[in-house]
Design a protein around this motif. Sequence first.
Motif, PDB file in Angstrom:
ATOM      1  N   GLY A 102       0.862  -1.168  -0.013  1.00 23.38           N
ATOM      2  CA  GLY A 102      -0.047  -0.027  -0.017  1.00 23.38           C
ATOM      3  C   GLY A 102       0.851   1.322  -0.148  1.00 23.38           C
ATOM      4  N   GLN A 103       0.786   2.190  -1.008  1.00 21.97           N
ATOM      5  CA  GLN A 103       1.708   3.433  -1.211  1.00 21.97           C
ATOM      6  C   GLN A 103       1.147   4.339  -0.143  1.00 21.97           C
ATOM      7  OE1 GLN A 103       1.143   4.858  -5.137  1.00 21.97           O
ATOM      8  NE2 GLN A 103       2.429   3.140  -6.045  1.00 21.97           N
ATOM      9  N   ARG A 104       0.110   4.319   0.318  1.00 25.37           N
ATOM     10  CA  ARG A 104      -0.168   5.356   1.291  1.00 25.37           C
ATOM     11  C   ARG A 104      -0.433   5.014   2.760  1.00 25.37           C
ATOM     12  NH1 ARG A 104      -1.465  10.103  -1.097  1.00 25.37           N
ATOM     13  NH2 ARG A 104      -1.791  10.085  -3.375  1.00 25.37           N
ATOM     14  N   THR A 105      -1.089   3.719   2.819  1.00 24.86           N
ATOM     15  CA  THR A 105      -1.005   2.943   4.279  1.00 24.86           C
ATOM     16  C   THR A 105       0.074   2.474   4.891  1.00 24.86           C
ATOM     17  OG1 THR A 105      -1.914   0.898   3.154  1.00 24.86           O
ATOM     18  CG2 THR A 105      -3.741   2.649   3.723  1.00 24.86           C
ATOM     19  N   ARG A 106       0.879   1.895   3.738  1.00 26.49           N
ATOM     20  CA  ARG A 106       2.144   1.422   4.125  1.00 26.49           C
ATOM     21  C   ARG A 106       1.870   0.146   5.230  1.00 26.49           C
ATOM     22  NH1 ARG A 106       7.061   5.620   4.047  1.00 26.49           N
ATOM     23  NH2 ARG A 106       6.324   6.706   2.057  1.00 26.49           N
ATOM     24  N   THR A 107       0.722  -0.699   4.913  1.00 26.43           N
ATOM     25  CA  THR A 107       0.534  -1.628   5.852  1.00 26.43           C
ATOM     26  C   THR A 107       1.649  -2.755   6.040  1.00 26.43           C
ATOM     27  OG1 THR A 107      -1.729  -1.328   5.257  1.00 26.43           O
ATOM     28  CG2 THR A 107      -1.270  -3.369   6.472  1.00 26.43           C
ATOM     29  N   ASP A 108       2.091  -3.046   7.536  1.00 25.56           N
ATOM     30  CA  ASP A 108       3.035  -4.063   7.353  1.00 25.56           C
ATOM     31  C   ASP A 108       2.272  -5.478   7.263  1.00 25.56           C
ATOM     32  OD1 ASP A 108       5.048  -2.604   8.260  1.00 25.56           O
ATOM     33  OD2 ASP A 108       4.199  -2.183  10.231  1.00 25.56           O
TER      34      ASP A 108
END
Length: 510
Positions: free
Chosen positions: A188-194
Amino acid sequence: MDKFQELYNDDNKIIANLSYNLDENIKLVKMIFDRCGDVVQKTFLLERGTRDKRVHVIYIDGLTNNTLIEDTIIKPLSYEWRGEESEELWKSILYREAQTTDIKRQPSLDLAVASVLKGDTVLLVEDFNEALVISSKRYPLRSISENDSELGLRGPKDSFNEGFRNCTALIRRRIKDSRLKVEQGTIGQRTRTDYALMYLEDVARPELLEELRKRIDKYEIDGIFDSGMAEHILEDNWFSPFPVFQATTRPDKVASGILEGRVALVFDNSPEVLIAPTNFNMLLQASDDYYNRWAVGTFSRFIRYIAAFLAITFPGLYIAVTVYHSEIIPTKLMYAIASARSMVTFPIIVEILIMEFLFELLREAGIRLPGPLGNTIGVVGGLIVGQAAVDAGIVSTIVVIVVALTAIASFAIPNEEFASIFRLLKFFLIITSAAWGLYGFILGLLVLAVHLSELKSFGVPYMLPVVAGGESSDERQDFIMRSPIKTMTYRPIWSSKKQMRRLKRRRKSD
């Protein structure tokens, strides 16, 4: 907009770099976190003999452990500073002053900002073009609670929550093996979910891992908020209603899958973990099957297979038999059906669709309402609406029984995502049965059988062991009949060939 174009590229990554000038770094950070009221920034002055040095602290209030920051960063730098003028400032902070072991150097401004957004604390030091990242996360999370979606009478009661590290820890707690690997990344480019791939290095097949990595890197998406969203972009057969991942909230089920050579995908902010590969048989299994006696587990599975068949076929079969082939119904039963329908004005197909729609409406309403109220609406609403519909001559009592048994059968399926597919596909058989009778009913079943036979989950046949021939002889030990644990000596065929054996008798010492 000009400021955005200066700071970010087309991939939403910060293109600026950290410099040796602390003022320039502070200016960049303040531009990035402009109008972010929850971001705390503070500059501290360190006495360095003839020349003082500055450090800039950045963290997000609400995502960080404020007590940890004060004890390990603020207090040592402000009140307990022991650095000498001749000692390098960077090494002094890194190895002496910061009283924590989870600290690392970060030369990238983009990754340093990403660390702040994840709840870490970042230190910018004067005359250094790198940042110090200190782990200080403390997310607002619910505690680990009892599993309420996959209930069982026996076995562990804990379940995953939305905490990424809590989920991996619950799995690590059950598999205490250094070969249990946790490959972490962000999506996810905006959430940067691990996310993390968890597997046993010597048991999982390398081609399965490579395929999963390839699918994760195949698409770029703005954000992932739950493992269900990730599941949709990771599957190939998006047109199929059947899932190729097994989603579960039970840590013991995930640990068991990993021991069989499967791979678990853990996502931050999601209490459900995905396991791949999977097949039809796994989605009808429950943890109780392995904790109870083998005979009890086998009987429970047999009941579930019958329930799965009834959940998808009962309404369609009733329509096909009563409308097109009433001659095969026993005479007394036919009289009972005719008597029940004597006051009904609608055709049988309309009756079935009305009752199915009403029941699905009650089920959806019960889910959206609070727990106790939802259960009350489901039970009382079903009784009142069903009885009122019979008294009004809209539906017959036989149809109410058919729909009720179909609903009860769907509740016996242990996987909720899998059960919802049966709720959907029963309408497909209702339509084919209403159109062509038993021929349409059988045709609908054949279409489903052909689709399931050709469906695969990461190279594993979905209908294993039914369609895999002699290669799957070991899988029949864990099919409808669950063999005793002592006889299940080999892992499934998707595990590494070098680690197929999982149970053997110890040799007696001489």
